[in-house]
Enzyme design. Structure first.
Site, PDB file in Angstrom:
ATOM      1  N   ALA A 199      31.094  42.548  38.175  1.00  0.00           N
ATOM      2  CA  ALA A 199      32.536  42.800  38.111  1.00  0.00           C
ATOM      3  C   ALA A 199      32.986  43.436  36.796  1.00  0.00           C
ATOM      4  O   ALA A 199      33.915  44.242  36.779  1.00  0.00           O
ATOM      5  CB  ALA A 199      33.294  41.492  38.329  1.00  0.00           C
TER       6      ALA A 199
ATOM      7  N   PHE B 183      37.602  38.957  40.745  1.00  0.00           N
ATOM      8  CA  PHE B 183      38.094  37.927  41.662  1.00  0.00           C
ATOM      9  C   PHE B 183      38.015  36.539  41.074  1.00  0.00           C
ATOM     10  O   PHE B 183      38.786  35.672  41.407  1.00  0.00           O
ATOM     11  CB  PHE B 183      37.295  37.970  42.969  1.00  0.00           C
ATOM     12  CG  PHE B 183      37.728  39.093  43.863  1.00  0.00           C
ATOM     13  CD1 PHE B 183      38.403  38.817  45.033  1.00  0.00           C
ATOM     14  CD2 PHE B 183      37.492  40.407  43.523  1.00  0.00           C
ATOM     15  CE1 PHE B 183      38.824  39.844  45.861  1.00  0.00           C
ATOM     16  CE2 PHE B 183      37.904  41.436  44.339  1.00  0.00           C
ATOM     17  CZ  PHE B 183      38.575  41.159  45.513  1.00  0.00           C
ATOM     18  N   ARG B 184      37.055  36.323  40.188  1.00  0.00           N
ATOM     19  CA  ARG B 184      36.836  34.958  39.724  1.00  0.00           C
ATOM     20  C   ARG B 184      37.439  34.653  38.349  1.00  0.00           C
ATOM     21  O   ARG B 184      37.398  33.521  37.913  1.00  0.00           O
ATOM     22  CB  ARG B 184      35.337  34.661  39.685  1.00  0.00           C
ATOM     23  CG  ARG B 184      34.772  34.569  41.074  1.00  0.00           C
ATOM     24  CD  ARG B 184      33.284  34.429  41.107  1.00  0.00           C
ATOM     25  NE  ARG B 184      32.838  34.249  42.483  1.00  0.00           N
ATOM     26  CZ  ARG B 184      32.613  35.245  43.327  1.00  0.00           C
ATOM     27  NH1 ARG B 184      32.777  36.482  42.932  1.00  0.00           N
ATOM     28  NH2 ARG B 184      32.240  35.011  44.554  1.00  0.00           N
TER      29      ARG B 184
ATOM     30  N   GLN C 150      26.891  44.169  42.529  1.00  0.00           N
ATOM     31  CA  GLN C 150      27.660  43.123  43.212  1.00  0.00           C
ATOM     32  C   GLN C 150      29.052  43.635  43.553  1.00  0.00           C
ATOM     33  O   GLN C 150      29.826  42.938  44.197  1.00  0.00           O
ATOM     34  CB  GLN C 150      27.804  41.897  42.299  1.00  0.00           C
ATOM     35  CG  GLN C 150      26.495  41.181  42.009  1.00  0.00           C
ATOM     36  CD  GLN C 150      26.697  40.052  41.021  1.00  0.00           C
ATOM     37  OE1 GLN C 150      26.875  40.271  39.829  1.00  0.00           O
ATOM     38  NE2 GLN C 150      26.655  38.833  41.498  1.00  0.00           N
TER      39      GLN C 150
ATOM     40  N   ASP D 265      33.376  48.357  45.446  1.00  0.00           N
ATOM     41  CA  ASP D 265      34.400  49.401  45.358  1.00  0.00           C
ATOM     42  C   ASP D 265      33.875  50.833  45.510  1.00  0.00           C
ATOM     43  O   ASP D 265      34.651  51.777  45.539  1.00  0.00           O
ATOM     44  CB  ASP D 265      35.149  49.277  44.019  1.00  0.00           C
ATOM     45  CG  ASP D 265      34.181  49.111  42.851  1.00  0.00           C
ATOM     46  OD1 ASP D 265      33.180  49.857  42.784  1.00  0.00           O
ATOM     47  OD2 ASP D 265      34.422  48.231  42.003  1.00  0.00           O
TER      48      ASP D 265
ATOM     49  N   HIS E  62      26.938  43.082  48.033  1.00  0.00           N
ATOM     50  CA  HIS E  62      28.097  42.444  48.673  1.00  0.00           C
ATOM     51  C   HIS E  62      28.838  43.395  49.595  1.00  0.00           C
ATOM     52  O   HIS E  62      29.980  43.137  49.963  1.00  0.00           O
ATOM     53  CB  HIS E  62      29.051  41.889  47.604  1.00  0.00           C
ATOM     54  CG  HIS E  62      28.470  40.734  46.834  1.00  0.00           C
ATOM     55  ND1 HIS E  62      29.066  40.209  45.717  1.00  0.00           N
ATOM     56  CD2 HIS E  62      27.349  40.002  47.030  1.00  0.00           C
ATOM     57  CE1 HIS E  62      28.322  39.204  45.259  1.00  0.00           C
ATOM     58  NE2 HIS E  62      27.275  39.061  46.039  1.00  0.00           N
TER      59      HIS E  62
ATOM     60  N   CYS F 164      33.056  49.152  71.070  1.00  0.00           N
ATOM     61  CA  CYS F 164      33.087  48.009  71.998  1.00  0.00           C
ATOM     62  C   CYS F 164      34.451  47.324  72.060  1.00  0.00           C
ATOM     63  O   CYS F 164      34.643  46.411  72.875  1.00  0.00           O
ATOM     64  CB  CYS F 164      31.996  46.999  71.633  1.00  0.00           C
ATOM     65  SG  CYS F 164      32.317  46.077  70.131  1.00  0.00           S
TER      66      CYS F 164
ATOM     67  N   SER G   7      27.856  41.572  34.222  1.00  0.00           N
ATOM     68  CA  SER G   7      27.678  40.400  35.083  1.00  0.00           C
ATOM     69  C   SER G   7      27.350  39.201  34.223  1.00  0.00           C
ATOM     70  O   SER G   7      26.531  39.284  33.318  1.00  0.00           O
ATOM     71  CB  SER G   7      26.551  40.631  36.082  1.00  0.00           C
ATOM     72  OG  SER G   7      26.287  39.417  36.782  1.00  0.00           O
TER      73      SER G   7
ATOM     74  N   VAL H 140      31.291  46.966  28.057  1.00  0.00           N
ATOM     75  CA  VAL H 140      30.338  47.857  28.746  1.00  0.00           C
ATOM     76  C   VAL H 140      30.739  49.332  28.648  1.00  0.00           C
ATOM     77  O   VAL H 140      29.883  50.212  28.657  1.00  0.00           O
ATOM     78  CB  VAL H 140      30.150  47.504  30.248  1.00  0.00           C
ATOM     79  CG1 VAL H 140      29.395  46.198  30.415  1.00  0.00           C
ATOM     80  CG2 VAL H 140      31.478  47.468  30.988  1.00  0.00           C
TER      81      VAL H 140
HETATM   82 ZN   LIG Z   1      31.560  47.144  68.208  1.00  0.00          ZN
END
Ligand SMILES: [Zn+2]
Length: 240
Positions: free
Chosen positions: A13, A24-25, A91, A94, A111, A146, A184, A227
């Protein structure tokens, strides 16, 4: 990190937050404002319509600002283009590594990716924007093949990580000369175990993350800085 080595980046993240994607965390993360129960696979199965009502609110909040890759993404792309990086295991959901220029087949998405939708019945993948635009107010969006409700092609709470991605990530970690972990804190399992797999003789594990990693990881190098500053400096150094 040299040409000819098999080097792998592992991103979390912290690489996306500089692009305005909320962690998110984290303390002011999305879980503070939305009930995590809304993002369980069970909730999607029980009531796909209200699941999607919440999901559309979150998508609007996160993606209406049209996030762009930041210097950390671009540094990894430079390393990839110079042949100094085999793949990016991420992870993040986006798609910003691809948007920065790393080809799809060199990004291992642990993810999933919010840009796609997945049919839980027949497995068909579809472009999220396209389907959601057509669905408009008619929720839940359904599969073009479907007719069953579709979910975001991301790992919801209560779902397992995609086996193919997990297998490929582990193989890369096992064979890697260098694993560069970026953004991370290595606390979310099972993804967090991947750099640990690499932590054997002959593999160098470097971590660039604002917060220190847990002591269980013991990387060979760890830099607790931004980073978006450190990765460009590494790319400069390696690509000359
Ligand atoms: Zn389907």
């Amino acid at each position: 990190m040299e040409e000819g080595d098999l080097n792998v980046a592992f991103t979390g993240a912290g690489v996306s937050t500089a692009s305005g994607i909320p962690d998110f965390r984290s303390e002011d993360g999305l879980w503070e404002r939305y009930d995590p129960g809304n993002f369980r696979i069970g909730r999607f199965r029980e009531d796909p319509e209200s699941f999607w009502e919440t999901m559309l609110e979150v998508r609007k909040e996160v993606f209406d600002a049209d996030p762009e890759p930041n210097p950390a993404h671009d540094a990894l792309t430079r390393l990839y283009e110079k042949g100094c990086l085999e793949a990016v295991v991420t992870q993040n959901v986006d798609g910003l590594h691809q948007q920065s220029g790393v080809p799809d087949d060199a990004v291992v998405e642990l993810h999933g990716n919010t840009e796609r939708l997945a049919c839980v019945s027949c497995g068909r993948r579809a472009d999220a924007d396209e389907v959601l635009e057509n669905a408009a107010e008619d929720l839940p969006p359904v599969c073009g093949d479907c007719g069953e409700p579709v979910k975001p092609d991301t790992v919801l709470f209560g779902e397992r990580l995609p086996e193919g991605a997990l297998y490929r990530a582990r193989e890369l970690a096992r064979k890697a000369d260098v694993v560069l972990v970026a953004g991370s804190s290595l606390t979310v399992e099972p993804a967090a175990s991947i750099p640990r797999i690499a932590d054997g003789p002959g593999t160098t594990v470097g971590v660039v993350n604002l917060d220190p990693t847990p002591t269980s990881v013991s990387p060979d190098y760890e830099i607790n800085e931004d980073v978006t500053e450190v990765l460009p400096a590494i790319a400069d150094e390696v690509t000359g």
